[in-house]
Design a protein around this motif. Structure first.
Motif, PDB file in Angstrom:
ATOM      1  N   GLY A   1      -2.109  21.941  31.128  1.00 50.64           N
ATOM      2  CA  GLY A   1      -3.455  21.517  31.522  1.00 50.64           C
ATOM      3  C   GLY A   1      -4.296  21.052  30.347  1.00 50.64           C
ATOM      4  N   GLY A   2      -3.730  21.089  29.134  1.00 53.73           N
ATOM      5  CA  GLY A   2      -4.450  20.595  27.962  1.00 53.73           C
ATOM      6  C   GLY A   2      -5.532  21.548  27.457  1.00 53.73           C
ATOM      7  N   ILE A   3      -5.454  22.832  27.841  1.00 48.82           N
ATOM      8  CA  ILE A   3      -6.489  23.789  27.413  1.00 48.82           C
ATOM      9  C   ILE A   3      -6.162  24.363  26.032  1.00 48.82           C
ATOM     10  N   VAL A   4      -4.867  24.572  25.765  1.00 52.92           N
ATOM     11  CA  VAL A   4      -4.439  25.096  24.455  1.00 52.92           C
ATOM     12  C   VAL A   4      -3.230  24.277  23.991  1.00 52.92           C
ATOM     13  N   ASP A   5      -2.906  24.406  22.690  1.00 54.16           N
ATOM     14  CA  ASP A   5      -1.727  23.727  22.146  1.00 54.16           C
ATOM     15  C   ASP A   5      -0.522  24.655  22.178  1.00 54.16           C
ATOM     16  N   MET A   6       0.646  24.070  21.871  1.00 51.47           N
ATOM     17  CA  MET A   6       1.879  24.865  21.877  1.00 51.47           C
ATOM     18  C   MET A   6       1.812  26.046  20.910  1.00 51.47           C
ATOM     19  N   ASP A   7       1.122  25.868  19.765  1.00 49.64           N
ATOM     20  CA  ASP A   7       1.142  26.986  18.805  1.00 49.64           C
ATOM     21  C   ASP A   7       0.407  28.217  19.348  1.00 49.64           C
ATOM     22  N   PHE A   8      -0.436  28.023  20.349  1.00 51.92           N
ATOM     23  CA  PHE A   8      -1.120  29.169  20.970  1.00 51.92           C
ATOM     24  C   PHE A   8      -0.123  30.118  21.637  1.00 51.92           C
ATOM     25  N   ILE A   9       0.959  29.559  22.188  1.00 50.22           N
ATOM     26  CA  ILE A   9       1.906  30.405  22.943  1.00 50.22           C
ATOM     27  C   ILE A   9       3.153  30.779  22.119  1.00 50.22           C
TER      28      ILE A   9
END
Ligand SMILES: Cc1cc2nc3c(=O)[nH]c(=O)nc-3n(C[C@H](O)[C@H](O)[C@H](O)COP(=O)(O)OP(=O)(O)OC[C@H]3O[C@@H](n4cnc5c(N)ncnc54)[C@H](O)[C@@H]3O)c2cc1C
Length: 431
Positions: free
Chosen positions: A84-92
């Motif tokens: 959904g474009g709320i966070v980037d991959m590095d967040f997860i």
């Protein structure tokens, strides 16, 4: 060392099941040489990393080796936020440094390619062998493409599942970014049981949120292999309020059951008599079963999942092996990260008790599944489970659903709790 042989292994598994059924077997041998016990954990995801960490907490003297092929684990929870474009991959992104340096877990970056139950050892991709006193398996799921014609795992770059987070999440996000305004996103949702029952519906919610801002003429169609889904009333209420008629859900009995996919033309072909659905971007989430290594190790039942004694998660097939998380049959507990996290603690306690001759404690477990309808609109379902009559059962009156018709402040608070839950559970597992 004795060579692994499948025939040998089946003999042992067969014997183990008979023992379990008749109840006349001897207790599993504790350690090989009455020395320091060695526990090998397969899979550094939600269940495996928890079991490894908590085993070291409960029994610091036990040697724990975690085998995981990836240096980086991307949580599936939060991967819908990436889409959904709320966070980037590095967040997860999660790593294994703290398990090693803070908790004393030995982490081996490799894949387990075979389990030799008789020898009590696992073979690694690099050819090495690790011997164990107890084996903990939390390898997650694999996909069954055989139920729908025309599509296979080889098509996952063109039509991603994004049901294991990582490259698949990146691919689907990129396709959504490249989709023109006015395009159609089609999700093919799987039948039960599958990983994260509310996951598909949170995913379309956050993709709708993205479309609403960036491509408002676009459309979302969910073709579902089921006639109902988790938190349905709450999702539908949120969709109508936030996205009008952008999201259309088709039940299995009303044209949603997909029988074939024409990959080249990006078309889903439903049950006879219903229309074909053309997509600009398609997300095909296949039917699921336990990860391949669990099948190869002879730990699965006819449905492709691993039956366990649900008070300890000890395998019904082998007394020295525990299976938890999505791969296991866990009674009323859903296949979720929160369930796997709780089960990891149950397994750690069961092994710690067993190795020190203490009676296992009858477990109580919890699960909460939060979902975002928008970044500021959260909903949840929570439950408590107790071991009763041979399985994990929901405790009546404990837990519950978010209310329908709640005000925006309540939804906002639940969205905050969702983010808090993510921070808390990832710290508990990998921190
Ligand atoms: C889109 C989506 C959203 C989700 N949202 C939520 C949520 O909000 N809340 C929630 O609680 N749950 C959520 N989940 C579910 C959650 O991610 C899973 O239920 C959970 O991760 C299961 O844990 P596990 O340990 O069984 O498997 P996994 O976490 O998948 O871990 C399995 C690990 O085993 C490793 N492995 C596999 N084979 C081998 C092998 N042969 N040798 C060594 N290692 C191996 C893999 O590399 C992997 O790291 C979501 C899932 C999806 C798909």
């Amino acid at each position: 060392m004795q060579e692994f042989s499948r025939r040998n292994f089946i003999k042992v598994v067969g014997a183990g099941s008979a023992v379990a059924l008749t109840g006349i077997g001897c207790a599993p041998q504790k350690t090989r040489n009455n020395g320091k016990a060695h526990v090998v954990v397969v899979g550094g995801g939600s269940g495996g990393a928890t079991a490894a960490k908590y085993l070291k907490k409960y029994s610091p003297d036990v040697e724990v080796t975690l085998v995981e092929p990836s240096a980086t684990y991307y949580t599936c929870y939060g991967s819908n936020w990436v889409l959904g474009g709320i966070v980037d991959m590095d967040f997860i992104e999660q790593t294994y440094g703290a398990l090693e340096s803070r908790h004393g877990v030995k982490v081996v970056q490799d894949r387990v390619t075979a389990v030799d139950a008789e020898d009590r050892s696992v073979r690694l991709g690099n050819g090495d062998t690790l011997r164990y006193d107890r084996l903990v398996m939390s390898p997650g799921i694999d996909f069954r493409y055989d139920a729908v014609d025309g599509i296979s795992e080889d098509d996952a770059e063109r039509i991603p599942h994004a049901w294991k987070a990582g490259d698949q999440t990146r691919i689907l996000r990129q396709q959504l970014e490249e989709m023109p305004n006015g395009g159609t996103f089609v999700m093919v949702a799987p039948p039960n049981p599958f990983r994260c029952p509310p996951g598909p519906y949170e995913r379309v919610s956050l993709i709708a949120n993205y479309f609403k801002q960036e491509k408002p003429r676009s459309k979302i169609i969910i073709l579902d292999a089921k006639d109902g889904f988790s938190k349905q009333g709450l999702f539908e209420e949120g969709w109508e309020q936030e996205y009008g008629d952008m999201i259309e859900w088709r039940a299995a009995s009303d044209g949603g059951l997909v029988e074939a996919v024409d990959v080249r033309n990006m078309t889903a072909i439903a049950d006879a008599g219903f229309e074909e659905v053309q997509a600009d971007v398609m997300n095909f989430i296949p039917r699921q079963h336990a990860n391949r290594i669990a099948h190869d190790a002879g730990l699965t039942n006819g449905e492709g999942w691993c039956p366990v004694h649900q008070d300890t998660f000890r395998s019904e097939m082998d007394d020295n092996i525990y299976v938890l998380g999505d791969a296991s049959v866990a009674g009323a507990m859903p296949k979720s990260g929160h369930s796997a996290n709780t089960q990891g603690k149950v397994v750690a306690a069961a092994i710690a008790h067993e190795l020190t001759d203490r009676e296992p404690v009858s477990p109580t477990a919890v699960n909460t599944c939060y979902s975002l309808v928008t970044p500021d609109y959260g909903i949840s379902v929570a439950a408590v489970y107790r071991f009763k009559d041979g399985e994990m059962q929901g405790v009546e009156g404990a837990g519950g659903l978010s209310p329908t018709g709640a005000d925006s402040r309540t939804r906002e608070q639940e969205a905050q709790y969702t983010r808090g839950w993510y921070a808390g559970i990832t710290a508990d597992i990998w921190g």
